[in-house]
Design a protein around this motif. Structure first.
Motif, PDB file in Angstrom:
ATOM      1  N   UNK A 111       0.837  -1.205   0.000  1.00 39.12           N
ATOM      2  CA  UNK A 111       0.000   0.000   0.000  1.00 39.12           C
ATOM      3  C   UNK A 111       0.866   1.248   0.000  1.00 39.12           C
ATOM      4  N   UNK A 112       1.983   1.198   0.717  1.00 39.91           N
ATOM      5  CA  UNK A 112       2.884   2.352   0.737  1.00 39.91           C
ATOM      6  C   UNK A 112       3.478   2.596  -0.644  1.00 39.91           C
ATOM      7  N   UNK A 113       3.813   1.527  -1.334  1.00 39.51           N
ATOM      8  CA  UNK A 113       4.351   1.666  -2.700  1.00 39.51           C
ATOM      9  C   UNK A 113       3.310   2.279  -3.625  1.00 39.51           C
ATOM     10  N   UNK A 114       2.084   1.813  -3.506  1.00 39.55           N
ATOM     11  CA  UNK A 114       0.999   2.341  -4.343  1.00 39.55           C
ATOM     12  C   UNK A 114       0.730   3.808  -4.008  1.00 39.55           C
ATOM     13  N   UNK A 115       0.765   4.123  -2.717  1.00 38.35           N
ATOM     14  CA  UNK A 115       0.550   5.511  -2.298  1.00 38.35           C
ATOM     15  C   UNK A 115       1.622   6.422  -2.896  1.00 38.35           C
ATOM     16  N   UNK A 116       2.875   5.953  -2.857  1.00 39.69           N
ATOM     17  CA  UNK A 116       3.963   6.770  -3.409  1.00 39.69           C
ATOM     18  C   UNK A 116       3.753   7.019  -4.903  1.00 39.69           C
ATOM     19  N   UNK A 117       3.277   6.013  -5.627  1.00 40.51           N
ATOM     20  CA  UNK A 117       3.035   6.193  -7.060  1.00 40.51           C
ATOM     21  C   UNK A 117       1.935   7.215  -7.301  1.00 40.51           C
ATOM     22  N   UNK A 118       0.862   7.149  -6.493  1.00 37.78           N
ATOM     23  CA  UNK A 118      -0.244   8.104  -6.645  1.00 37.78           C
ATOM     24  C   UNK A 118       0.203   9.519  -6.312  1.00 37.78           C
TER      25      UNK A 118
END
Length: 904
Positions: free
Chosen positions: A263-270
């Protein structure tokens, strides 16, 4: 700065549109369209620092013409667009981040575009899908759409309300503007304060939490709201939300997914994508870097985006630092910029309390409505600096509201955990004790020091507080997600967005906010609370996302500061200035405040004897400055006036040198300008210097003074400077005011020339000088005298020189404006000593004609000789000052050389 404006239901008037748009002295040209009883207009902002490339021209264009063409610009956007056929006309203030995608969708539906500007795309979306099309716009915007066929006008703001829009009634019609100042300047709206909004601000520190503004009758269009104006509508207006973002976030929070490292990786991409879309500009892009996690993340991701694009430009970072203050974040700023290496051009500066004092009125004027704290001044200064180089500044605003970054969010999280699992709550509590102790230390300190609690309502005018006693405000305390939704749409973010927009408009900069993003919000609200708060710290998902990009000292930081000022320290430094505002006649006459209670509370804050905080002081001060700025008739500010320094041989402004007294004596009075006197000054030595100067320059002053200065002369000196040099003048925060003084001072009649014993500080001095029993006796006698129509009986009964006790007045110069003083001690002896020194120093031609010294207490409504060694009665010398030629404010003339002159 750019903006939009409109009117509905009024006669066609391009000049009205100009007035609605004329809110900035450096604003660019306006483009307007009128259609019968409706009109729309846009105003271009100031030119940016770098020219736009042709391919970027319509991305960040300025004012467009009726076909939607754009000029090349890199800052804020304001455009007009007209639909094919001319039925719809749209005015847009702001920018779209999904313009290219939305344009592609609309082209597949048969829409043609000129340059394809944001305004054109927004208008096509509206004509295709109606108000539902507004929800397809991703950006920061306010729009006005005129429908020629239905004769209706549609107003809307983006789902978060990043761009403002205000409406107000004007007779049977309506006024619309990006700034309140446009409506106030229209000439069609009565300027009145909104008392309910003022009360809620003073009492609860809430503002910008609904349609009402601080100006009665002026309302804001809500975030994600459509307002329709039309003669066929009930009351001429209809309001409803077009965005369901708030409901979507609430629904997502009901069934969140578990937080994982993915989720942290996805958040960083967003977040990176949000930064990318907001950093596209034809002008330079900078970052407001406070040293906190949010702004540091933005600066780091701007660098990521630039490197991914293969760019080589340096990123500007702008940081306000406060060395030696507990809120200083210079170390964190330097750690972040060091991690970016040579790809950053770091700019740091240190705002000072003197600069804040100088800028305070401009900040109040810029913001148009009161602020919750002085924190906005940090951003004001950052944008002032950045405007010299950058067209666009990215800011981390919104991260706290979205990710649970405020201290209150942690407490709510703990309560929620306790309701679900006592063990989980205990574990979280144990791992966050250091954070809780740090936050609770001020409250514990108040208790241990026995500081008196002061209710805000006790500082308000009694009638004002009574009229609004039914008002209430209760923030969410147990459900974290409900609180975050409230903070995003009601209690926190709206006021900070308003502050940001006003500061940006003031300096002609476009501020873009990557955390204020719908997709980012949807993602966060779809995660469980473990993504937000852990071990006493908020923003867990952001911390995890930024590991490896930001220094650990920033990612793991456990003390939150935020973009603020050292407010309490500054107020202590500026206490003289603040006292002056609270002592002013305008403040005393406001229905909103109890002046005596406010002064007492401020005194206690300075001494550390009560629990009043600097936030309360600021709200009271801010309301007063706001009322002065927008409702009072004020003289030009000092910076706007070229001061004439008076010579010794001319009168003060609006005064005269010559006077024929009631007993027939003709006199010429020469007021002498002096430096300020202080306790440590030698009265005789300093005063003789000014007398020497007068006689040394008299010969060259002109022949018109020859005849007037040939007779007997006297030296008049204000009792104030005598008392000051005797140590009988006291800063009001050094006077220990008792309950009797506070009570008795309330019943003293004040005059425009001074408050006399109408201040608890001066009354306390009277009690100490004459004794409480005598003051009580004189007070009772004075009350009887008023009933019998006999004024001044109090002073006759109390005796001594109590009449000479003087309080602080707003027109006096420092330190008199924050001091209270007793009358001079032994004024006859002072007069005799001064006379002896004068006779030993003046030129021989004037020695034999010198008649003596007079110690005078004079103002514009009364004169009182306190001491003299000159012959004759006191009344004779009081007549010579019947019109008070002295001035102890900006004139700084506390003494005069007075000649008896031959009668005409």
């Amino acid at each position: 700065m750019c903006g939009i404006a409109a009117y509905r239901g009024l006669e066609a008037d391009e000049a009205l549109l100009e007035r609605l748009l004329a809110t900035h002295p450096e604003a660019g040209p306006a483009a307007t369209v009128t259609d019968g009883d409706a009109g729309l207009g846009v105003r271009e902002g100031r030119p940016v620092r770098t020219s736009a490339s042709p391919e970027d021209a319509d991305r960040v264009g300025g004012v467009g013409d009726a076909t939607g063409s754009d000029g090349g610009r890199g800052g804020d956007v304001a455009r007009l667009a007209v639909a094919p056929g001319g039925r719809f006309t749209l005015a847009l203030d702001g920018e779209l981040y999904n313009r290219a995608e939305l344009r592609g969708d609309l082209e597949t539906l048969g829409h043609d575009f000129g340059v394809g500007s944001d305004a054109e795309v927004a208008l096509a979306a509206f004509t295709e899908w109606g108000t539902d099309g507004l929800d397809r716009l991703d950006g920061a915007f306010a729009v006005v759409v005129w429908d020629r066929d239905t004769r209706r006008m549609t107003l809307a703001r983006d789902p978060f309300g990043v761009r403002p829009l205000y409406i107000a009634r004007a007779g049977e019609g309506w006024l619309v503007a990006s700034e309140i100042g446009g409506i106030l300047g229209s000439g069609l709206h009565e300027r009145r304060p909104d008392d309910r909004t003022i009360y809620r601000y003073l009492r609860f520190r809430v503002h910008d939490d609904g349609p009402a503004t601080f100006f009665a009758g002026i309302e804001r269009v809500g975030a994600g709201e459509v307002v329709t104006l039309g003669a066929d509508l009930p009351g001429g207006i209809e309001r409803h939300p077009y965005s369901r973002l708030r409901e979507e976030l609430t629904a997502l929070a009901r069934s969140p997914r578990a937080y994982t490292p993915a989720a942290a990786t996805e958040f960083r991409a967003l977040l990176t994508d949000s930064v990318r879309r907001r950093s596209s500009s034809s002008g330079r892009v900078g970052t407001a870097l406070s040293g906190g996690l949010d702004s540091a993340a933005i600066a780091s991701l701007v660098d990521v985006v630039e490197r991914e694009a293969g760019g080589s430009d340096e990123q500007d970072t702008w940081s306000a630092v406060y060395p030696a203050s507990r809120i200083d974040e210079q170390a964190q700023v330097e750690a972040v910029t060091a991690s970016l290496g040579s790809r950053v051009d770091a700019h740091r500066f240190e705002p000072t309390p003197s600069e804040f004092k100088k800028d305070m009125r401009d900040l109040v004027r810029t913001q148009e409505e009161p602020l919750g704290s002085t924190g906005s001044y940090t951003q004001y200064r950052v944008l002032q600096e950045a405007a010299q180089r950058d067209a666009v500044v990215l800011d981390g605003l919104g991260g706290d509201e979205l990710l649970g970054g405020f201290g209150a969010h942690h407490l709510i999280h703990l309560r929620g955990l306790k309701g679900r699992s006592a063990a989980l709550a205990a574990s979280e509590l144990g791992r966050s004790l250091d954070v809780l102790v740090r936050r609770g230390r001020p409250h514990v300190g108040d208790r241990l020091r026995g500081r008196k609690s002061v209710a805000v309502t006790s500082l308000l005018g009694a009638d004002f507080a009574r009229a609004h006693a039914g008002e209430a405000h209760e923030a969410e305390r147990t459900d974290l997600r409900k609180r975050l939704v409230d903070d995003l749409f009601v209690d926190s973010l709206p006021s900070r967005l308003r502050s940001t927009d006003k500061n940006a408009r003031r300096f002609g900069v476009s501020v873009r906010l990557p955390f204020v993003d719908r997709e980012l919000a949807r993602f966060v609200f779809g995660l469980d609370d473990a993504a937000l708060i852990k071990d006493g710290l908020g923003k867990r998902v952001l911390r995890d996302a930024m590991r490896g990009l930001l220094p650990d000292s920033v990612v793991e930081r456990r003390d939150k500061v935020g973009s603020t000022t050292p407010q309490a320290d500054w107020f202590m430094r500026l206490k003289n200035h603040i006292y002056g505002e609270f002592l002013s006649e305008s403040f005393a006459n406001r229905p909103y405040f109890d002046q005596t209670a406010v002064l007492h509370a401020f005194e206690g804050w300075i001494k550390g004897t009560n629990s009043v905080d600097s936030m309360t002081i600021w709200r009271i001060l801010n309301v007063e400055l706001w009322l002065q700025e927008f409702f009072d008739e004020r003289a030009p500010e000092a910076d706007d006036v070229v001061e004439h320094v008076k010579s010794d041989y001319e009168p003060n402004a609006r005064k005269q040198l010559d006077l024929v007294t009631a007993d027939g004596t003709a006199v010429r009075r020469y007021p002498l300008r002096t430096d300020l006197y202080a306790r440590e000054d030698d009265l005789e030595a300093k005063t003789l210097g000014y007398i020497d100067r007068f006689f040394a320059g008299l010969t060259d002053a002109g022949p018109e003074h020859d005849a007037a200065t040939g007779g007997r002369w006297y030296f008049f000196i204000s009792e104030k400077i005598v008392a000051i040099t005797q140590g009988r003048s006291f800063f009001i925060w050094d006077i220990k005011v008792g309950r009797p003084a506070r009570l008795l001072s309330r019943y003293v009649t004040r005059t425009p020339a001074g408050i006399g014993l109408g201040s608890p500080f001066t009354m306390q001095l009277a009690i100490e000088e004459a004794g409480l029993p005598r003051v009580l006796f004189a007070s009772a006698g004075g009350a009887v005298g008023k009933v019998l129509g006999k004024r001044g009986l109090f002073y006759d009964l109390v005796g001594g020189d109590i009449r000479a006790i003087d309080g602080p007045t707003e027109y006096s110069v420092y330190p008199a404006n924050v001091s209270a003083k007793l009358g001079p001690k032994d004024p006859d002896d002072v007069a005799a000593r001064l006379s002896a020194a004068i006779r030993a120093r003046v030129p021989e031609a004037y020695r034999d004609t010198f008649g003596g010294t007079v110690v005078m207490d004079a103002n514009d409504i009364g004169r009182n000789v306190l001491g003299k060694d000159a012959p004759g009665s006191k009344e004779r010398y009081e007549l010579m000052f019947a019109d008070n030629p002295l001035g102890q404010g900006s004139e700084q003339t506390p003494m005069a050389v007075v000649f008896e002159t031959p009668s005409a």
